[in-house]
Design a protein around this motif. Structure first.
Motif, mmCIF file in Angstrom:
data_model
loop_
_atom_site.group_PDB
_atom_site.id
_atom_site.type_symbol
_atom_site.label_atom_id
_atom_site.label_comp_id
_atom_site.label_asym_id
_atom_site.label_seq_id
_atom_site.Cartn_x
_atom_site.Cartn_y
_atom_site.Cartn_z
ATOM 1 N N TYR A 167 35.961 -15.467 -23.706
ATOM 2 C CA TYR A 167 35.421 -16.526 -24.552
ATOM 3 C C TYR A 167 35.542 -17.854 -23.818
ATOM 4 C CZ TYR A 167 35.586 -13.069 -28.266
ATOM 5 O OH TYR A 167 35.395 -11.937 -29.022
ATOM 6 N N GLU A 168 34.392 -18.420 -23.457
ATOM 7 C CA GLU A 168 34.328 -19.720 -22.796
ATOM 8 C C GLU A 168 33.686 -20.711 -23.754
ATOM 9 O OE1 GLU A 168 32.899 -19.761 -18.645
ATOM 10 O OE2 GLU A 168 32.628 -17.612 -18.891
ATOM 11 N N GLY A 169 33.952 -21.988 -23.563
ATOM 12 C CA GLY A 169 33.330 -23.015 -24.394
ATOM 13 C C GLY A 169 34.312 -24.113 -24.700
ATOM 14 N N GLU A 170 34.151 -24.721 -25.860
ATOM 15 C CA GLU A 170 35.064 -25.777 -26.287
ATOM 16 C C GLU A 170 36.448 -25.196 -26.540
ATOM 17 O OE1 GLU A 170 34.295 -29.088 -26.552
ATOM 18 O OE2 GLU A 170 32.382 -28.486 -25.658
ATOM 19 N N PRO B 272 39.411 -8.239 -36.713
ATOM 20 C CA PRO B 272 40.595 -9.026 -36.357
ATOM 21 C C PRO B 272 41.575 -8.271 -35.451
ATOM 22 C CG PRO B 272 40.807 -8.186 -38.582
ATOM 23 C CD PRO B 272 39.442 -7.781 -38.091
ATOM 24 N N ARG B 273 41.211 -7.091 -34.967
ATOM 25 C CA ARG B 273 42.117 -6.250 -34.171
ATOM 26 C C ARG B 273 42.250 -6.765 -32.742
ATOM 27 N NH1 ARG B 273 42.838 -0.819 -35.599
ATOM 28 N NH2 ARG B 273 44.528 -1.024 -34.121
ATOM 29 N N LEU B 274 43.470 -7.079 -32.337
ATOM 30 C CA LEU B 274 43.793 -7.531 -30.987
ATOM 31 C C LEU B 274 44.960 -6.723 -30.444
ATOM 32 C CD1 LEU B 274 43.856 -11.404 -31.465
ATOM 33 C CD2 LEU B 274 42.207 -10.137 -30.099
ATOM 34 N N ARG B 275 44.907 -6.402 -29.148
ATOM 35 C CA ARG B 275 46.060 -5.813 -28.454
ATOM 36 C C ARG B 275 46.758 -6.863 -27.622
ATOM 37 N NH1 ARG B 275 43.562 -0.377 -25.921
ATOM 38 N NH2 ARG B 275 43.596 0.887 -27.794
ATOM 39 N N ALA B 276 45.943 -7.660 -26.908
ATOM 40 C CA ALA B 276 46.505 -8.680 -26.022
ATOM 41 C C ALA B 276 45.484 -9.785 -25.810
ATOM 42 C CB ALA B 276 46.880 -8.065 -24.676
ATOM 43 N N THR B 277 45.986 -10.983 -25.492
ATOM 44 C CA THR B 277 45.110 -12.079 -25.096
ATOM 45 C C THR B 277 45.734 -12.817 -23.923
ATOM 46 O OG1 THR B 277 46.099 -13.640 -26.663
ATOM 47 C CG2 THR B 277 44.116 -12.485 -27.394
ATOM 48 N N LEU B 278 44.859 -13.364 -23.094
ATOM 49 C CA LEU B 278 45.228 -14.307 -22.051
ATOM 50 C C LEU B 278 44.532 -15.600 -22.454
ATOM 51 C CD1 LEU B 278 44.431 -12.059 -18.975
ATOM 52 C CD2 LEU B 278 46.652 -12.414 -20.011
ATOM 53 N N GLU B 279 45.251 -16.709 -22.409
ATOM 54 C CA GLU B 279 44.682 -17.968 -22.892
ATOM 55 C C GLU B 279 45.148 -19.107 -21.996
ATOM 56 O OE1 GLU B 279 44.918 -20.571 -27.002
ATOM 57 O OE2 GLU B 279 45.665 -18.519 -26.977
ATOM 58 N N CYS B 280 44.243 -20.063 -21.732
ATOM 59 C CA CYS B 280 44.615 -21.232 -20.943
ATOM 60 C C CYS B 280 43.681 -22.382 -21.265
ATOM 61 C CB CYS B 280 44.560 -20.936 -19.445
ATOM 62 S SG CYS B 280 42.872 -20.847 -18.802
ATOM 63 N N GLU B 281 44.115 -23.565 -20.893
ATOM 64 C CA GLU B 281 43.228 -24.719 -20.873
ATOM 65 C C GLU B 281 42.603 -24.700 -19.482
ATOM 66 O OE1 GLU B 281 42.415 -26.633 -23.385
ATOM 67 O OE2 GLU B 281 43.842 -25.597 -24.692
ATOM 68 N N PRO B 282 41.275 -24.741 -19.377
ATOM 69 C CA PRO B 282 40.643 -24.695 -18.054
ATOM 70 C C PRO B 282 41.240 -25.724 -17.097
ATOM 71 C CG PRO B 282 38.994 -24.500 -19.763
ATOM 72 C CD PRO B 282 40.292 -24.829 -20.450
ATOM 73 N N GLU C 84 39.897 -17.876 -12.184
ATOM 74 C CA GLU C 84 39.216 -18.970 -11.476
ATOM 75 C C GLU C 84 39.106 -20.215 -12.351
ATOM 76 O OE1 GLU C 84 34.596 -19.667 -10.525
ATOM 77 O OE2 GLU C 84 35.434 -17.847 -9.636
ATOM 78 N N LEU C 85 38.717 -20.040 -13.598
ATOM 79 C CA LEU C 85 38.551 -21.175 -14.511
ATOM 80 C C LEU C 85 39.884 -21.805 -14.923
ATOM 81 C CD1 LEU C 85 35.688 -19.786 -16.748
ATOM 82 C CD2 LEU C 85 35.512 -21.584 -15.018
ATOM 83 N N CYS C 86 40.938 -20.996 -14.997
ATOM 84 C CA CYS C 86 42.253 -21.519 -15.388
ATOM 85 C C CYS C 86 42.930 -22.265 -14.256
ATOM 86 C CB CYS C 86 43.161 -20.384 -15.863
ATOM 87 S SG CYS C 86 42.647 -19.688 -17.426
#
Length: 149
Positions: A34-37, A50-60, A145-147
């Motif tokens: 998921y890219e965007g704002e 709503p099912r999630l196993r894992a997420t990776l998250e960062c501010e670009p 790359e984006l992170c």
């Protein structure tokens, strides 16, 4: 008596739904970028649920990735993050059914993870694993790359 039967029927429905949810077709799970704002998110999910196993998250551009495990047992303290031969001591927190840690994108553990698609979080008594299949590795590399700054 009618209230008791109603409560029992509701419990059976809820428990039956939980059993059905646990037997989801493994091919329904996917990695979505998921890219965007706002933050950039790479999620291991069943789309449109709503099912999630894992997420990776960062501010670009921040150089820091938050790794979250869902459906994981609560834990707090320190663990070992491992990918291939690279390791790092990481702090782990747990809130509302989510186990979370952070990794710098320039650390060898994250670099090896971006190349291999496998990241292990090892505790004294258990292990949580993020595994990204070959087909989704380009999304992981795009995320890295984006992170990165």
């Amino acid at each position: 008596m009618i209230h008791l039967l109603g409560a029992l029927a509701a419990a059976v429905t809820v428990l039956g739904g939980q059993a059905a949810a646990q037997t989801v077709n493994p091919s329904a799970w996917t990695w979505t970028l998921y890219e965007g704002e706002g933050p950039l998110v790479l999620a291991n999910e069943i789309p449109d649920t709503p099912r999630l196993r894992a997420t990776l998250e960062c501010e670009p551009g921040s150089g820091v990735t938050r790794v979250s495990f869902y459906e994981a047992a609560a834990a707090a303290g320190f663990a070992t993050a491992r990918s291939g031969q690279a390791t790092a001591a990481v702090e782990v927190t747990s809130t509302r059914g989510r186990l979370q840690t952070a990794l710098r994108t320039d650390h060898p553990v994250f670099a090896t993870f971006a190349a291999s698609g496998r990241l292990e979080l090892e505790f004294a008594d258990r292990e949580e694993v993020v595994e990204i299949g070959r087909a989704a590795l380009p999304r992981l590399r795009r995320f890295a790359e984006l992170c990165s700054g």
